[in-house]
Design an enzyme around this catalytic site. Sequence first.
Site, PDB file in Angstrom:
ATOM      1  N   ARG A  44     -16.091  14.200  -7.610  1.00  0.00           N
ATOM      2  CA  ARG A  44     -17.665  13.962  -7.497  1.00  0.00           C
ATOM      3  C   ARG A  44     -18.144  15.254  -7.255  1.00  0.00           C
ATOM      4  NH1 ARG A  44     -19.595   8.505  -6.335  1.00  0.00           N
ATOM      5  NH2 ARG A  44     -17.800   7.529  -6.269  1.00  0.00           N
ATOM      6  N   LYS A 142      -2.141  -0.299  -8.620  1.00  0.00           N
ATOM      7  CA  LYS A 142      -2.421  -1.573  -7.922  1.00  0.00           C
ATOM      8  C   LYS A 142      -3.393  -1.341  -6.632  1.00  0.00           C
ATOM      9  CE  LYS A 142       0.399  -2.097  -4.485  1.00  0.00           C
ATOM     10  NZ  LYS A 142       0.215  -0.865  -3.519  1.00  0.00           N
ATOM     11  N   HIS A 172       5.350   1.303  -8.945  1.00  0.00           N
ATOM     12  CA  HIS A 172       6.448   2.181  -8.775  1.00  0.00           C
ATOM     13  C   HIS A 172       7.731   1.709  -8.181  1.00  0.00           C
ATOM     14  CE1 HIS A 172       5.224   2.601  -4.370  1.00  0.00           C
ATOM     15  NE2 HIS A 172       6.303   3.246  -4.236  1.00  0.00           N
ATOM     16  N   LYS A 176      12.130   2.631  -9.276  1.00  0.00           N
ATOM     17  CA  LYS A 176      13.316   3.100  -8.343  1.00  0.00           C
ATOM     18  C   LYS A 176      14.503   2.910  -8.821  1.00  0.00           C
ATOM     19  CE  LYS A 176      10.264   2.170  -3.943  1.00  0.00           C
ATOM     20  NZ  LYS A 176      10.487   3.468  -3.348  1.00  0.00           N
ATOM     21  N   GLU A 210       8.764  -1.140   6.700  1.00  0.00           N
ATOM     22  CA  GLU A 210       8.172   0.371   6.753  1.00  0.00           C
ATOM     23  C   GLU A 210       8.056   0.620   8.288  1.00  0.00           C
ATOM     24  OE1 GLU A 210       5.503   1.986   3.598  1.00  0.00           O
ATOM     25  OE2 GLU A 210       4.699   0.015   3.890  1.00  0.00           O
ATOM     26  N   ASP A 229      -0.991  -5.827  -0.807  1.00  0.00           N
ATOM     27  CA  ASP A 229      -0.360  -4.549  -0.896  1.00  0.00           C
ATOM     28  C   ASP A 229       0.965  -4.414  -1.494  1.00  0.00           C
ATOM     29  OD1 ASP A 229      -0.647  -1.629  -0.792  1.00  0.00           O
ATOM     30  OD2 ASP A 229       0.219  -1.633   1.151  1.00  0.00           O
ATOM     31  N   HIS A 234       4.942  -5.349  -5.647  1.00  0.00           N
ATOM     32  CA  HIS A 234       6.223  -4.637  -5.576  1.00  0.00           C
ATOM     33  C   HIS A 234       7.120  -5.913  -5.496  1.00  0.00           C
ATOM     34  CE1 HIS A 234       4.507  -1.197  -5.463  1.00  0.00           C
ATOM     35  NE2 HIS A 234       4.221  -0.968  -3.971  1.00  0.00           N
ATOM     36  N   LYS A 319       4.518  -3.211   8.059  1.00  0.00           N
ATOM     37  CA  LYS A 319       4.195  -1.861   8.634  1.00  0.00           C
ATOM     38  C   LYS A 319       4.495  -1.813  10.009  1.00  0.00           C
ATOM     39  CE  LYS A 319       1.033  -0.287   4.924  1.00  0.00           C
ATOM     40  NZ  LYS A 319       2.081   0.573   4.537  1.00  0.00           N
TER      41      LYS A 319
HETATM   42  C1  BG6 Z   1       2.326   1.431  -1.681  1.00  0.00           C
HETATM   43  C2  BG6 Z   1       1.621   0.747  -0.646  1.00  0.00           C
HETATM   44  O1  BG6 Z   1       2.425   0.747  -2.919  1.00  0.00           O
HETATM   45  O2  BG6 Z   1       3.676   1.302  -1.379  1.00  0.00           O
HETATM   46  C3  BG6 Z   1       1.896   1.442   0.622  1.00  0.00           C
HETATM   47  O3  BG6 Z   1       0.340   0.734  -1.314  1.00  0.00           O
HETATM   48  C4  BG6 Z   1       3.094   1.520   0.817  1.00  0.00           C
HETATM   49  O4  BG6 Z   1       1.080   0.785   1.520  1.00  0.00           O
HETATM   50  C5  BG6 Z   1       4.014   2.121  -0.178  1.00  0.00           C
HETATM   51  O5  BG6 Z   1       3.554   2.465   2.179  1.00  0.00           O
HETATM   52  C6  BG6 Z   1       5.523   2.088   0.184  1.00  0.00           C
HETATM   53  O6  BG6 Z   1       6.260   2.667  -0.987  1.00  0.00           O
HETATM   54  P1  BG6 Z   1       7.584   3.490  -0.594  1.00  0.00           P
HETATM   55  O7  BG6 Z   1       8.058   3.868  -2.050  1.00  0.00           O
HETATM   56  O8  BG6 Z   1       7.612   4.376   0.292  1.00  0.00           O
HETATM   57  O9  BG6 Z   1       8.780   2.427  -0.322  1.00  0.00           O
END
Ligand code: BG6
Length: 441
Positions: A44, A142, A172, A176, A210, A229, A234, A319
């Site tokens: 922006r 996402k 993603h 992995k 996490e 999330d 995932h 988390k």
């Molecule tokens: C993301 C989430 O898609 O994946 C995050 O939005 C999360 O909240 C992350 O921390 C975790 O990814 P990874 O690869 O570190 O396990």
Amino acid sequence: MRPSVFIIFGITGDLARRKVLPSLYNLAKDGLLPEPTYLVGTSRRPMDAQALKTEIAEAVQAATGQPANQAVIDSLQPSMVTLDPAKAEDYRGLKDHLEQLQVEQRLFYLSIPPEVYGQVVNYLGEQGLNQGPGPVRLLVEKPFGTDLASAQALIDLTAKHFTEDQIMRIDHYLAKETAQNILTFRARNPLFNRIWNYRHITGVTITATETIGIEGRVGFYEHVGALRDLIQSHLLQLLSLTLLDLPSELSSQQVHDAKLQLLKSILPANPVEAVRGQYESYRKEVDNDISATETYAALTLFSQDNDWQGVPLRVITGKAMAQKHTEICVYFGGGNQLQFRMQPDEGIRLSLEVKKPGLSEQEPVETTNMDFTYEHAFSGVGNPDAYERVLLDALRGDHLLFATDQEILASWNILQPVLTAWQQHSDDLIIYPSGSADIRP
Ligand code: BG6
């Protein structure tokens, strides 16, 4: 691969800094990108190419701990376009800018908040940026919507301007290494494949905890929460890879068909079985002392597929937990289980029950492990970041490790009863101390 340009919306955001820019840099450094590959950022506020180069260098330093090589950054010929997502004329400016580049493929990477997604897609379409020269791809991050209805609306809106073949919905986790190995392992080891059903498997649990909290992503996380999330994307994707009926070949089309069939076989989640929690300091962090956003979610699901009847399928994420731990655990009863470990210590472990050596009259049994770790088996073979794989597959137009529109809808359909129930009340929200191993008493 064709000479290409990545156009990144949200280039100054958290994801671009942590993942996208370092991954693009690494691919350029390793000579894996087509020549030339250009990088165009949009923002922006006006920002010049030099500021973008500095941004890339800082991102690389932060991600790798090493100073960036300026020549590698220069090879991407980074440039910036000032663009307000709400202004049609700014997209015309972007179009003019892109027309000056000699490329045969354009990849629009939307790393932007869900609220502006629709607007950007509409303008890209209306201004003719959805058409080449050469293939045009739309890479989207996402979450795809916030519930079943909004996901359907986003899919419909996107389909007005882009074909399904142009759209690459990033997850993603699919990129992995251990996730990619699930199907290879299943297809190549008939030992397991023949017992891959409810007759031998007593349960499957997918865990992704996490240690980090929301890391300042207040605006994003407050509206999203753990279920949307991590689980919608995932974990349900991993579940589908773990349970799908193996197709005769692992082509993108066949794998997507099998994943969809599996996701559709899963019954909508029962809110009574769902658990949610929030880490203690969360409300302070988001400055909302009545926030009911969950930072932990656990569901027990069941499939109607003949092979999986009655098998509890658990998905758990949280988390600010004791450990960073992502794994799929397939239980065969007793201590016999198979684990796909995504992180840390990526690998596959088979736990077996064996007789403990000794002369005692009873036969003491102990659980012991057969372990494959990438680190030992493939030492010296690099393990690229999942985002490097995502970017390369997007350049190649390979959809295998991306999610389809129908998969997204099937995932939201599974979660919808819980989303609805959690919106109506929050009296079951468990507040847990940061660093908890489990949130339930
Ligand atoms: C993301 C989430 O898609 O994946 C995050 O939005 C999360 O909240 C992350 O921390 C975790 O990814 P990874 O690869 O570190 O396990």
